[in-house]
Design a protein around this motif. Sequence first.
Motif, PDB file in Angstrom:
ATOM      1  N   VAL A  36       1.053  10.084 -28.004  1.00  7.66           N
ATOM      2  CA  VAL A  36       1.442  10.514 -26.655  1.00  7.66           C
ATOM      3  C   VAL A  36       2.803  11.195 -26.698  1.00  7.66           C
ATOM      4  CG1 VAL A  36       2.163   9.688 -24.376  1.00  7.66           C
ATOM      5  CG2 VAL A  36       0.070   8.797 -25.414  1.00  7.66           C
ATOM      6  N   LEU A  37       3.774  10.566 -27.354  1.00 10.11           N
ATOM      7  CA  LEU A  37       5.120  11.127 -27.445  1.00 10.11           C
ATOM      8  C   LEU A  37       5.125  12.466 -28.171  1.00 10.11           C
ATOM      9  CD1 LEU A  37       7.176   7.913 -28.242  1.00 10.11           C
ATOM     10  CD2 LEU A  37       7.641   9.487 -26.349  1.00 10.11           C
ATOM     11  N   SER A  38       4.357  12.554 -29.239  1.00 12.13           N
ATOM     12  CA  SER A  38       4.300  13.786 -30.006  1.00 12.13           C
ATOM     13  C   SER A  38       3.776  14.939 -29.163  1.00 12.13           C
ATOM     14  CB  SER A  38       3.415  13.590 -31.239  1.00 12.13           C
ATOM     15  OG  SER A  38       3.289  14.799 -31.959  1.00 12.13           O
ATOM     16  N   MET A  39       2.730  14.675 -28.386  1.00 14.12           N
ATOM     17  CA  MET A  39       2.168  15.726 -27.541  1.00 14.12           C
ATOM     18  C   MET A  39       3.133  16.127 -26.436  1.00 14.12           C
ATOM     19  SD  MET A  39      -1.884  14.717 -27.225  1.00 14.12           S
ATOM     20  CE  MET A  39      -2.949  14.700 -28.681  1.00 14.12           C
ATOM     21  N   LEU A  40       3.821  15.147 -25.864  1.00 14.76           N
ATOM     22  CA  LEU A  40       4.794  15.457 -24.819  1.00 14.76           C
ATOM     23  C   LEU A  40       5.958  16.286 -25.370  1.00 14.76           C
ATOM     24  CD1 LEU A  40       5.055  12.102 -22.825  1.00 14.76           C
ATOM     25  CD2 LEU A  40       4.253  14.307 -21.938  1.00 14.76           C
ATOM     26  N   MET A  41       6.470  15.888 -26.520  1.00 19.43           N
ATOM     27  CA  MET A  41       7.644  16.571 -27.067  1.00 19.43           C
ATOM     28  C   MET A  41       7.320  17.952 -27.610  1.00 19.43           C
ATOM     29  SD  MET A  41       9.532  13.255 -28.808  1.00 19.43           S
ATOM     30  CE  MET A  41      10.935  14.167 -29.456  1.00 19.43           C
ATOM     31  N   THR A  75      -2.361   7.804 -17.688  1.00 18.09           N
ATOM     32  CA  THR A  75      -1.782   9.015 -17.102  1.00 18.09           C
ATOM     33  C   THR A  75      -0.451   8.711 -16.417  1.00 18.09           C
ATOM     34  OG1 THR A  75      -3.960  10.025 -16.756  1.00 18.09           O
ATOM     35  CG2 THR A  75      -2.133  10.883 -15.436  1.00 18.09           C
ATOM     36  N   GLY A  76      -0.415   7.645 -15.626  1.00 16.08           N
ATOM     37  CA  GLY A  76       0.811   7.267 -14.947  1.00 16.08           C
ATOM     38  C   GLY A  76       1.923   6.928 -15.911  1.00 16.08           C
ATOM     39  N   ASN A  77       1.585   6.263 -17.011  1.00 15.43           N
ATOM     40  CA  ASN A  77       2.595   5.912 -18.007  1.00 15.43           C
ATOM     41  C   ASN A  77       3.057   7.129 -18.799  1.00 15.43           C
ATOM     42  OD1 ASN A  77       3.257   2.799 -18.544  1.00 15.43           O
ATOM     43  ND2 ASN A  77       1.203   2.947 -17.674  1.00 15.43           N
ATOM     44  N   ILE A  78       2.178   8.090 -18.989  1.00 16.92           N
ATOM     45  CA  ILE A  78       2.578   9.336 -19.655  1.00 16.92           C
ATOM     46  C   ILE A  78       3.618  10.061 -18.814  1.00 16.92           C
ATOM     47  CG2 ILE A  78       1.787  11.649 -20.301  1.00 16.92           C
ATOM     48  CD1 ILE A  78      -0.857  10.311 -21.207  1.00 16.92           C
ATOM     49  N   LEU A  79       3.409  10.103 -17.514  1.00 14.33           N
ATOM     50  CA  LEU A  79       4.374  10.734 -16.610  1.00 14.33           C
ATOM     51  C   LEU A  79       5.704   9.972 -16.622  1.00 14.33           C
ATOM     52  CD1 LEU A  79       1.979  11.559 -13.633  1.00 14.33           C
ATOM     53  CD2 LEU A  79       3.106  13.221 -15.138  1.00 14.33           C
TER      54      LEU A  79
END
Length: 299
Positions: free
Chosen positions: A72-77, A209-213
């Motif tokens: 998740v972090l990798s995709m966000l960054m 989804t909420g935690n990704i945000l």
Amino acid sequence: MESAHKEMKSLGEKIMKMGGPFVYDNVMWPPFPGLCPDSEKKFKEKQDMECRDTDVYLCSFPKAGTNWTHEVLSMLMSQSTSYNLWVKQKGLLEMCDPIDSVTKMPSPRLLMTHMPYRYLPSQLQNGKGKIVYVQRNPKDLFVSLYNFEKGKSAIEKHLSWEEFFEKTVIKDEGALYGGWYEYTKEWEKQLGHDNILQLYYEDMKKDLTGNILKIADFIETSCSKELAETIADKCSFDNLKANRIDPTSFLTDGGKSTLFRKGQVGDWKNWFTVAQNEIFDRNYKDVMKGTTLNFLYEL
């Protein structure tokens, strides 16, 4: 993909030559090249390493949802929904040897570790960089840890669940990273720091989804609801199991992956007997007295 497997094999051979887990500073550690040999030097290098304001450190006890959260972090960054390959995943501090492999990484750096809080870089402890700390209820974590370790050639591979329960789940004897109980209590004392985001595995299962945000807001990166939903789909358990390389497979007989098993909340009920559950609850109440952690054991 081929180069990733070659790198895994090479790393596996290096780890096997080092033998089994070792003790440093009265803590049991895995025989990773970033920790041994010459442990005094390598631990000091990590504590003294320079941190950057843009650094993101993913910290957790093993089997708390590390690889899931890392994706998740990798995709966000990266602002991408492409999966990580092992060759891109060189940010585990315990593996980094020499330390130059970390210091030469371009910003923003995504690093991760299972090390107890006191072994983290001093600058990070003083607020330079951000920490995403993920936890999982200990019953499911221990079941996942048992199945992950079972069959690993560098670990006791013939241990029964009953033996593991008595030795590791209850007594923390010979447990890596100092054992879950002490590790968790040490981390809890730090959770009020502004540069630490605390996540629960079970909350992520309920609303990824909420935690990704929430994560995106904490690490100060843009993320629309649409991107968060796409990342959540890409990072579903079945998709990760099908697409993520297991960098630990070289430690398992036949190269079998044990990284992703079920990813469920409540699977502990298939392992804990009624008596074991009662023993665990009494032991947890005693050992974790004074803590305020709020774990969910079923959804």
